[in-house]
Scaffold this active site. Sequence first.
Site, PDB file in Angstrom:
ATOM      1  N   HIS A  76     -17.064   6.010  -0.438  1.00 17.92           N
ATOM      2  CA  HIS A  76     -16.549   5.888   0.934  1.00 17.92           C
ATOM      3  C   HIS A  76     -15.410   6.877   1.143  1.00 17.92           C
ATOM      4  O   HIS A  76     -14.968   7.525   0.196  1.00 17.92           O
ATOM      5  CB  HIS A  76     -16.128   4.449   1.249  1.00 17.92           C
ATOM      6  N   HIS A 122     -12.160   6.890   1.850  1.00 13.65           N
ATOM      7  CA  HIS A 122     -10.718   6.755   1.595  1.00 13.65           C
ATOM      8  C   HIS A 122     -10.221   7.809   0.600  1.00 13.65           C
ATOM      9  O   HIS A 122     -10.901   8.125  -0.363  1.00 13.65           O
ATOM     10  CB  HIS A 122     -10.395   5.340   1.083  1.00 13.65           C
ATOM     11  N   ASP A 169      -8.154   7.821  -1.795  1.00 12.65           N
ATOM     12  CA  ASP A 169      -8.078   7.507  -3.233  1.00 12.65           C
ATOM     13  C   ASP A 169      -9.451   7.546  -3.907  1.00 12.65           C
ATOM     14  O   ASP A 169      -9.557   7.324  -5.106  1.00 12.65           O
ATOM     15  CB  ASP A 169      -7.377   6.149  -3.469  1.00 12.65           C
ATOM     16  N   HIS A 170     -10.505   7.870  -3.121  1.00  8.41           N
ATOM     17  CA  HIS A 170     -11.847   8.010  -3.687  1.00  8.41           C
ATOM     18  C   HIS A 170     -12.414   9.425  -3.543  1.00  8.41           C
ATOM     19  O   HIS A 170     -13.339   9.789  -4.262  1.00  8.41           O
ATOM     20  CB  HIS A 170     -12.793   6.983  -3.052  1.00  8.41           C
ATOM     21  N   HIS A 210     -15.940  -2.825   3.987  1.00  7.87           N
ATOM     22  CA  HIS A 210     -14.619  -2.254   3.674  1.00  7.87           C
ATOM     23  C   HIS A 210     -14.362  -1.074   4.608  1.00  7.87           C
ATOM     24  O   HIS A 210     -13.298  -0.964   5.215  1.00  7.87           O
ATOM     25  CB  HIS A 210     -14.600  -1.824   2.210  1.00  7.87           C
ATOM     26  N   ASP A 254     -15.123   0.087  -3.297  1.00  4.83           N
ATOM     27  CA  ASP A 254     -14.185  -0.962  -2.908  1.00  4.83           C
ATOM     28  C   ASP A 254     -14.877  -2.097  -2.157  1.00  4.83           C
ATOM     29  O   ASP A 254     -14.284  -2.724  -1.273  1.00  4.83           O
ATOM     30  CB  ASP A 254     -13.070  -0.384  -2.016  1.00  4.83           C
ATOM     31  N   HIS A 290     -11.245  -0.143  -8.568  1.00  3.24           N
ATOM     32  CA  HIS A 290      -9.839  -0.427  -8.901  1.00  3.24           C
ATOM     33  C   HIS A 290      -9.700  -1.459 -10.008  1.00  3.24           C
ATOM     34  O   HIS A 290     -10.560  -2.338 -10.155  1.00  3.24           O
ATOM     35  CB  HIS A 290      -9.097  -0.966  -7.666  1.00  3.24           C
TER      36      HIS A 290
HETATM   37 FE    FE Z   1      -9.787   2.347  -3.027  1.00  2.00          FE
HETATM   38 ZN    ZN Z   2     -11.119   2.071  -0.118  1.00  3.73          ZN
END
Ligand code: FE
Ligand code: ZN
Length: 254
Positions: free
Chosen positions: A53, A55, A57-58, A111, A128, A166
């Site tokens: 996805h 975001h 952090d990905h 999400h 996530d 995570h």
């Molecule tokens: Fe994340």
């Molecule tokens: Zn995420």
Amino acid sequence: MIDIVPLPALKDNYIWTLRTATHAAVVDPGEARPVLEYLARERLELCAILATHHHPDHVGGIPQLLAAKRVPVYGPKDEPIATLTQPVGEGDTVPIPELGVTLSVLDIPGHTRAHIAYYGVESLFCGDTLFACGCGRLFEGTPEQMMASLTKLAALPDATKVYCGHEYTLANIGFAQQVEPQNAALAARLARDRALRAAGKPTLPSTLGEERATNPFLRWREPAVIASANKYLGARVSDPVRVFAAIREWKNRA
Ligand code: FE
Ligand code: ZN
């Protein structure tokens, strides 16, 4: 045969690395540095990037990885991920010939508006959406969407290994125990996963069988979970969507 290796990244992310003796593909590289260091140390050639996805952090590490080597970048179609070369969705496949594996794509929104999982070699890379003993927050989706997505994942075989985005497991188990204080499988899971963390090891992968036995976000049909949701709401509800939404809201505030 491939190995699947966690590369810890950012605060509590894992970049899952599928590798042979010579090649590697990475899932959700939120940053490039741990990947580039691992590839150099192990003398591996990057062959694909998979994103679940949009975001940061990905996907944050993708541009720098591409600057080092041009490889196909898979990810959910129609999402703001500028670096994608192979937009995919439900029913599509991801062939990674260098690793001798082909993964299939599942749409699991909730999400984010579009969020995908990669499934194959008895393994599920679910970003996530499904966490060990938890689920992602509903940033762009509805409880109904998240429930449908989790139900889809929960239908995979018990032995499926769950590689999520995570390391949230201990906090998630703590919350799950508030929802189901009498669940013996949860107590056993807490003891095992505490020991893993104390030894500096990831609690992942878990298995889908384990998630079905302990994850409150897959257990909204259980009388104990319904009772706890009712207590939280101060109302009597049995509609699964309302039970799920109550547990999700409770977790947001926990
Ligand atoms: Fe994340
Ligand atoms: Zn995420």
